[in-house]
Design an enzyme around this catalytic site. Structure first.
Site, mmCIF file in Angstrom:
data_model
loop_
_atom_site.group_PDB
_atom_site.id
_atom_site.type_symbol
_atom_site.label_atom_id
_atom_site.label_comp_id
_atom_site.label_asym_id
_atom_site.label_seq_id
_atom_site.Cartn_x
_atom_site.Cartn_y
_atom_site.Cartn_z
ATOM 1 N N HIS A 53 0.835 -1.208 0.000
ATOM 2 C CA HIS A 53 0.000 0.000 0.000
ATOM 3 C C HIS A 53 0.868 1.256 0.000
ATOM 4 O O HIS A 53 1.876 1.308 0.702
ATOM 5 C CB HIS A 53 -0.919 0.000 1.225
ATOM 6 C CG HIS A 53 -2.087 -0.922 1.066
ATOM 7 N ND1 HIS A 53 -1.948 -2.295 1.023
ATOM 8 C CD2 HIS A 53 -3.409 -0.670 0.880
ATOM 9 C CE1 HIS A 53 -3.138 -2.839 0.840
ATOM 10 N NE2 HIS A 53 -4.030 -1.896 0.739
ATOM 11 N N GLN A 97 -5.437 7.132 -5.782
ATOM 12 C CA GLN A 97 -5.368 8.582 -5.985
ATOM 13 C C GLN A 97 -6.700 9.216 -5.618
ATOM 14 O O GLN A 97 -6.807 10.167 -4.873
ATOM 15 C CB GLN A 97 -5.034 8.885 -7.463
ATOM 16 C CG GLN A 97 -4.495 10.284 -7.711
ATOM 17 C CD GLN A 97 -3.074 10.492 -7.163
ATOM 18 O OE1 GLN A 97 -2.230 9.599 -7.188
ATOM 19 N NE2 GLN A 97 -2.831 11.662 -6.627
ATOM 20 N N ARG A 98 -7.814 8.578 -6.061
ATOM 21 C CA ARG A 98 -9.153 9.115 -5.791
ATOM 22 C C ARG A 98 -9.479 9.037 -4.304
ATOM 23 O O ARG A 98 -9.967 9.988 -3.703
ATOM 24 C CB ARG A 98 -10.173 8.316 -6.620
ATOM 25 C CG ARG A 98 -11.603 8.656 -6.249
ATOM 26 C CD ARG A 98 -12.617 7.690 -6.832
ATOM 27 N NE ARG A 98 -13.897 7.862 -6.153
ATOM 28 C CZ ARG A 98 -14.911 7.028 -6.311
ATOM 29 N NH1 ARG A 98 -14.805 5.996 -7.117
ATOM 30 N NH2 ARG A 98 -16.038 7.242 -5.676
ATOM 31 N N GLN A 148 -7.538 8.939 -1.722
ATOM 32 C CA GLN A 148 -6.786 9.888 -0.881
ATOM 33 C C GLN A 148 -7.240 11.331 -1.150
ATOM 34 O O GLN A 148 -7.353 12.134 -0.226
ATOM 35 C CB GLN A 148 -5.281 9.721 -1.137
ATOM 36 C CG GLN A 148 -4.775 8.351 -0.696
ATOM 37 C CD GLN A 148 -3.298 8.351 -0.355
ATOM 38 O OE1 GLN A 148 -2.719 9.361 0.047
ATOM 39 N NE2 GLN A 148 -2.674 7.185 -0.461
ATOM 40 N N PHE A 158 1.166 2.658 7.465
ATOM 41 C CA PHE A 158 -0.163 2.878 8.060
ATOM 42 C C PHE A 158 -1.194 2.825 6.934
ATOM 43 O O PHE A 158 -1.068 3.521 5.920
ATOM 44 C CB PHE A 158 -0.178 4.267 8.717
ATOM 45 C CG PHE A 158 -1.533 4.703 9.203
ATOM 46 C CD1 PHE A 158 -2.255 5.673 8.507
ATOM 47 C CD2 PHE A 158 -2.085 4.152 10.349
ATOM 48 C CE1 PHE A 158 -3.504 6.094 8.958
ATOM 49 C CE2 PHE A 158 -3.338 4.562 10.809
ATOM 50 C CZ PHE A 158 -4.051 5.525 10.106
ATOM 51 N N ALA A 195 -8.894 3.135 5.492
ATOM 52 C CA ALA A 195 -9.842 3.321 4.379
ATOM 53 C C ALA A 195 -10.122 4.823 4.284
ATOM 54 O O ALA A 195 -10.996 5.361 4.988
ATOM 55 C CB ALA A 195 -11.123 2.530 4.626
ATOM 56 N N ALA A 196 -9.370 5.490 3.405
ATOM 57 C CA ALA A 196 -9.398 6.965 3.388
ATOM 58 C C ALA A 196 -10.794 7.518 3.074
ATOM 59 O O ALA A 196 -11.211 8.547 3.622
ATOM 60 C CB ALA A 196 -8.383 7.481 2.371
HETATM 61 N N1 2AL Z 1 -1.859 3.897 3.283
HETATM 62 C C1 2AL Z 1 -3.179 3.966 2.950
HETATM 63 O O1 2AL Z 1 -4.051 3.916 3.796
HETATM 64 N N2 2AL Z 1 -3.481 4.099 1.617
HETATM 65 C C2 2AL Z 1 -4.763 4.194 1.166
HETATM 66 N N3 2AL Z 1 -5.914 4.123 1.818
HETATM 67 C C3 2AL Z 1 -6.946 4.246 0.910
HETATM 68 O O2 2AL Z 1 -8.131 4.243 1.153
HETATM 69 N N4 2AL Z 1 -6.430 4.385 -0.336
HETATM 70 C C4 2AL Z 1 -5.060 4.377 -0.236
HETATM 71 O O3 2AL Z 1 -4.202 4.513 -1.122
#
Ligand code: 2AL
Length: 174
Positions: free
Chosen positions: A67, A85-86, A88, A119, A122-123
């Site tokens: 990740h 990308q979306r 984040q 880390f 789920a952004a």
């Molecule tokens: N390190 C991350 O948590 N990466 C990410 N979380 C997401 O929801 N998309 C990502 O790229």
């Protein structure tokens, strides 16, 4: 979308559509392809979950290492996968103050030093303030606890990506 659409895909199409449901881990989709037909998306997700659960700890950590960092260099350069990308961007990570960027960078590297993987959160279910708080909170977790917490986030990301795929197959015009 009928699950039959997914069940009838040949391998190449299946990987093209589902290859990145777990970030940078097409092996998982390549593995579960041979386990079709799936009853529904929940059944497909269970095959993904079972694959991950069956991995040794090193494999589980390997999935996390695939990740990209949250708000890392790749995100700033726009070189992440379209999904990442979306995700984040939607969490508001494009408009960090210099202080927020510094703090995230510092916490991300402290986290990686402590656990040996980045880390993951789920952004799309979060925002930049919550991500910072969660990173500070989880940094204090015991390694075993944090490994399972991080993998739960990977599965949440997978669920959201499968929902996007379901919608795109249902209404390709979107
Ligand atoms: N390190 C991350 O948590 N990466 C990410 N979380 C997401 O929801 N998309 C990502 O790229």
């Amino acid at each position: 979308m009928s699950i039959q659409m997914i069940n009838s895909m040949d391998f190449e199409e299946f990987i093209d559509i589902l290859g990145n449901i777990i970030e940078n881990c097409p092996l998982i989709a390549a593995t579960i392809w041979s386990q079709r037909p799936f009853k529904d998306l929940t059944d497909l997700k269970k095959h993904v979950f079972d694959f991950i659960e069956a991995l040794p700890q090193s494999g589980k950590e390997g999935i996390l290492r695939c990740h990209p960092d949250i708000a890392g260099r790749e995100f700033e350069q726009g070189t992440l996968t379209p999904q990442s990308q979306r995700e984040q961007r939607e969490a508001g990570l494009s408009d960090l103050s210099l202080e927020e960027r510094r703090r995230l960078g510092h916490l991300n590297s402290a986290y990686k030093t402590r656990f040996g993987f980045p880390f993951v959160i789920a952004a799309r279910l979060s925002d930049k303030a919550t991500i910072l708080k969660e990173l500070e909170r989880r940094l204090k977790n015991q390694p075993a606890q944090e490994l399972s917490t991080a993998l739960e986030e990977v599965l949440k990301i997978c669920h959201l990506r499968l929902e996007d795929i379901r919608q795109s197959l249902e209404d390709p015009a979107k």
